[in-house]
Design a protein around this motif. Structure first.
Motif, PDB file in Angstrom:
ATOM      1  N   GLU A   1      -6.426  -4.558   3.284  1.00  7.34           N
ATOM      2  CA  GLU A   1      -5.238  -3.946   3.888  1.00  7.34           C
ATOM      3  C   GLU A   1      -5.021  -2.535   3.343  1.00  7.34           C
ATOM      4  O   GLU A   1      -4.731  -1.598   4.100  1.00  7.34           O
ATOM      5  CB  GLU A   1      -3.994  -4.796   3.620  1.00  7.34           C
ATOM      6  N   ARG A   2      -5.167  -2.360   2.038  1.00  4.91           N
ATOM      7  CA  ARG A   2      -5.016  -1.023   1.449  1.00  4.91           C
ATOM      8  C   ARG A   2      -6.059  -0.061   2.019  1.00  4.91           C
ATOM      9  O   ARG A   2      -5.754   1.087   2.342  1.00  4.91           O
ATOM     10  CB  ARG A   2      -5.145  -1.085  -0.072  1.00  4.91           C
ATOM     11  N   LEU A   3      -7.290  -0.517   2.121  1.00  2.00           N
ATOM     12  CA  LEU A   3      -8.353   0.340   2.631  1.00  2.00           C
ATOM     13  C   LEU A   3      -8.070   0.784   4.061  1.00  2.00           C
ATOM     14  O   LEU A   3      -8.319   1.936   4.437  1.00  2.00           O
ATOM     15  CB  LEU A   3      -9.690  -0.402   2.571  1.00  2.00           C
ATOM     16  N   GLU A   4      -7.542  -0.107   4.862  1.00  2.00           N
ATOM     17  CA  GLU A   4      -7.292   0.193   6.267  1.00  2.00           C
ATOM     18  C   GLU A   4      -6.042   1.042   6.480  1.00  2.00           C
ATOM     19  O   GLU A   4      -6.028   1.965   7.296  1.00  2.00           O
ATOM     20  CB  GLU A   4      -7.149  -1.119   7.055  1.00  2.00           C
ATOM     21  N   LYS A   5      -4.990   0.791   5.701  1.00  5.22           N
ATOM     22  CA  LYS A   5      -3.679   1.358   6.024  1.00  5.22           C
ATOM     23  C   LYS A   5      -3.272   2.564   5.180  1.00  5.22           C
ATOM     24  O   LYS A   5      -2.372   3.308   5.571  1.00  5.22           O
ATOM     25  CB  LYS A   5      -2.608   0.275   5.896  1.00  5.22           C
ATOM     26  N   THR A   6      -3.886   2.751   4.002  1.00  7.60           N
ATOM     27  CA  THR A   6      -3.490   3.898   3.183  1.00  7.60           C
ATOM     28  C   THR A   6      -4.063   5.166   3.797  1.00  7.60           C
ATOM     29  O   THR A   6      -5.273   5.319   3.886  1.00  7.60           O
ATOM     30  CB  THR A   6      -3.991   3.744   1.739  1.00  7.60           C
TER      31      THR A   6
ATOM     32  N   TYR B   1       0.858  -1.182   0.000  1.00  7.99           N
ATOM     33  CA  TYR B   1       0.000   0.000   0.000  1.00  7.99           C
ATOM     34  C   TYR B   1       0.895   1.232   0.000  1.00  7.99           C
ATOM     35  O   TYR B   1       2.065   1.179   0.391  1.00  7.99           O
ATOM     36  CB  TYR B   1      -0.952   0.007   1.202  1.00  7.99           C
ATOM     37  N   LEU B   2       0.354   2.368  -0.451  1.00  6.56           N
ATOM     38  CA  LEU B   2       1.146   3.583  -0.651  1.00  6.56           C
ATOM     39  C   LEU B   2       0.952   4.519   0.543  1.00  6.56           C
ATOM     40  O   LEU B   2      -0.147   5.015   0.787  1.00  6.56           O
ATOM     41  CB  LEU B   2       0.717   4.277  -1.945  1.00  6.56           C
TER      42      LEU B   2
END
Length: 684
Positions: free
Chosen positions: A211-216, A99-100
């Motif tokens: 994971e991207r939705l939670e951590k970006t 993730y970015l």
């Protein structure tokens, strides 16, 4: 942000290339930490037997859907002329792992170095690599060039910057760039929330998506925590270590682009070989850009690559250092299909053919000589000044450009010259010098430069602004002392502009410019003092004989645009709304960027964006910005959607941010999260 190609544009679609092309749609580039980056590679079909140099484009905008159309006209073209053309999704975007966390991080550069090493080792590679990119890809081309990987031999950087604080979408002149700070952050907030493609990454797509939705994170939070030019912004600003870029650089932009200024700085400061090109264009590649004239830019790229990656003498380095388009005077329009003018050439920058012409401010006039006695001019706050200024960085959409500035000039204080006795041509940066005082500790000054026609129309040709607490330094701002006089310099954006005989030069000065600049905490009254110190300087260029052969470009040429089906057409509206009872002014910018299906992959994607800026007369603390996005992507039974809502407002001491992200698989909501943040104002 629309990544599309207009079928109506005048260009040659080339299908007969010197080398047969092979496309590798889903390639993986391994990283040393176990992650993989997703790449599409276009190659000459015989490259394993006859190795070729490589050209790398490295961006976060999803090669399989959002940029697939634009990639199709460019990368096969390079491959057909004997290059491996490689399009990589940055880590955390598209089908790449992870993730970015933010833009232009060191990890992004480190990964690029590994990509370069991987390319160097391939059987089809000669080991010589170039980088090309527009906007984000232009930024990181410069940043990676400064890391000095031995395989990277030259770059082409378009619509980019060398200074992430002074010249990007976050801050301008030390002011929060209200038109773009939240909008761009909301754009990446939504873009980064899209899932990987199950047909490419398999069953792990859902877990990776969550994971991207939670951590970006919403990038705006970090950007707003750094309101001065600190180490956060110095990272990735190659002006800090410009001497590290020793390879050749071709810098390209357009007068409608938000990043034109960097071309001039790079030509002046780079230690090695460099060339510059500035056309009439918006934030786009010059072979497909508007307004016309577009040019055969891909042919120019080949001349550059053939010279630096193949060792062929194409003559490109024997030509002038800077080629630029001097635009003819035009009456104001919010959209131009074409900007008539002429190409000019300069062998160096700064150019010896450009000299400063000064005008001094006197009783509402621009005079050719300074006034002997001090005259005071009061510049009051009008919070709704700026609604007709156009967008900061046009992409070529309808309605992007400034309207007739007569709509604005009553909300500022203007100074106008006598009619010009001769036609002049301007190239470079206008500068405004002011001897002034403020009645508040926090204040800024905004300056607009116009070409005023004999019939009264006023066309915005350049602008600039300066946070007056940053008058000495963007790193160490200082509060103003109320009533104390200061001498300041405001550097306006570079321009290439003809102003005809009989027209007038006009400037407007104000301590407000919404929504370009976030308002000062309190209403501000500036006082300008006339005299030697308060003046406008214009960069007047003398025509040269070599201009007659400048810009001898071929007609635009591309590879065929990939097949696509239009599911929903694009639609753009941009409305300024005034409610006189409440005194509220609103700018509503709605862009349905359409929906498309790509038969090659079966992917279908679309986007809708709405942005609203509002403020009440006399109340700077009423300023508010809201940005909304809806993005869809799917194939057959697999359908996804993300929606984002971003809000920003302030009081005298604090900025407030609320960002919400909602995601759907089919019709089922699978994720929802809200980020709420308060950040202290720091001299803005």
């Amino acid at each position: 942000m629309v990544f599309n190609i207009k079928d109506s544009q005048k260009r040659r679609v080339k299908t007969d290339f010197p080398r047969e092309i092979e496309k590798k749609a889903h390639s993986w580039i391994p990283m040393s930490d176990g992650r993989k980056l997703a790449a599409t590679i276009w190659l000459p079909a015989d490259a394993d037997e006859n190795p070729v140099p490589a050209i790398l484009e490295y961006i976060p905008y999803r090669k399989n859907d959002f940029t697939a159309i634009r990639d199709s006209v460019r990368h096969p073209y390079f491959a057909g002329h004997g290059y491996a053309s490689i399009r990589v999704d940055i880590g955390g975007t598209g089908d790449s792992d992870g993730y970015l966390k933010d833009e232009y991080l060191k990890q992004e550069q480190d990964d690029a170095l590994e990509v370069l090493s991987w390319i160097e080792q391939q059987a089809w590679s000669t080991g010589a690599v170039g980088m090309i990119g527009k906007s984000w890809g232009g930024f990181n081309s410069l940043q990676v060039a400064a890391r000095q990987h031995p395989a990277l031999k030259a770059i082409i950087t378009l619509c980019s910057t060398d200074d992430r604080y002074a010249d990007d979408v976050h801050y301008r002149g030390g002011n929060v760039l209200a038109s773009d700070m939240l909008w761009w952050a909301s754009t990446m907030f939504a873009y980064n929330a899209r899932p990987q493609d199950p047909e490419v990454v398999g069953e792990a797509w859902k877990e990776n998506w969550l994971e991207r939705l939670e951590k970006t994170p919403p990038f705006v939070e970090e950007w707003l925590r750094h309101q001065r030019r600190d180490d956060y912004w110095k990272h990735g600003s190659v002006c800090e270590n410009i001497e590290d870029i020793t390879i050749p650089v071709f810098a390209v932009s357009g007068w409608q682009d938000g990043y034109t200024d960097a071309v001039f700085r790079l030509l002046q400061d780079l230690p090695g070989e460099s060339k510059g090109l500035v056309g009439p264009w918006a934030h786009e590649y010059p072979e497909v850009a508007t307004p016309e004239p577009a040019i055969g830019f891909l042919q120019e790229c080949l001349r550059w690559w053939d010279h630096w990656l193949k060792g062929e003498d194409t003559g490109i380095m024997k030509e002038p250092k800077l080629t630029s388009w001097i635009q003819n005077s035009e009456k104001p329009q919010v959209t131009y299909e074409e900007r008539p003018g002429k190409w000019v050439a300069d062998n160096s920058w700064p150019s010896k053919h450009v000299t400063n012409c000064a005008y001094w401010l006197r009783n509402g006039n621009l005079a050719k000589a300074p006034v002997e006695k001090n005259e005071k001019t009061l510049i009051p706050s009008v919070q709704e000044h700026g609604f007709y200024s156009g967008v900061f960085c046009p992409f070529g959409q309808p309605g992007d450009l400034p309207a007739d500035q007569r709509l604005e000039n009553g909300k500022a204080v203007t100074f106008t010259s006598e009619p010009l006795e001769d036609t002049i041509e301007l190239l470079g940066h206008p500068k405004f010098y002011a001897d002034l005082s403020s009645d508040q500790e926090d204040a800024f000054i905004a300056v607009r430069l116009m070409d005023k026609a004999p019939t009264g129309e006023s066309t915005l040709i350049s602008w600039g602004m300066l946070n007056l607490t940053h008058r000495h330094s963007h790193e160490s701002p200082e509060k103003l002392v109320k009533g104390q006089r200061y001498k300041v310099e405001v550097k306006l954006d570079a321009l290439g502009q003809q102003i005809p005989k009989g027209h007038r030069i006009e400037i407007a000065v104000a301590p407000t410019y919404w929504p370009s600049a976030w308002p000062s905490p309190k209403p501000v009254n500036l006082t300008l003092y006339s005299g030697e110190a308060t003046r406008l300087e214009l960069p007047v260029r003398s025509p040269q004989q070599q201009d007659e052969t400048a810009g001898d470009f071929d007609a635009p040429e591309t590879a065929p645009v990939m097949e696509r089906e239009i599911i929903r057409k694009e639609k753009r509206t941009r409305q300024v709304i005034h409610e006189p009872i409440t005194g509220e002014w609103t700018l509503s910018d709605y862009s349905d960027e359409g929906e498309r299906r790509l038969p090659e992959s079966g992917l279908q994607y679309g986007s809708v964006n709405k942005n609203v800026w509002s403020i009440r007369e006399g109340d700077p603390l009423s300023a508010r910005n809201r940005c909304e996005w809806e993005l869809t992507i799917g194939r057959g039974q697999w359908q996804t959607k993300v929606q984002t809502y971003s809000d920003m407002w302030s009081d005298e001491t604090t900025f407030y941010l609320v960002n919400k992200l909602v995601a759907f698989e089919g019709d089922k909501e699978i994720f929802s999260k809200t980020w709420e943040t308060e950040i202290d104002r720091d001299h803005v």
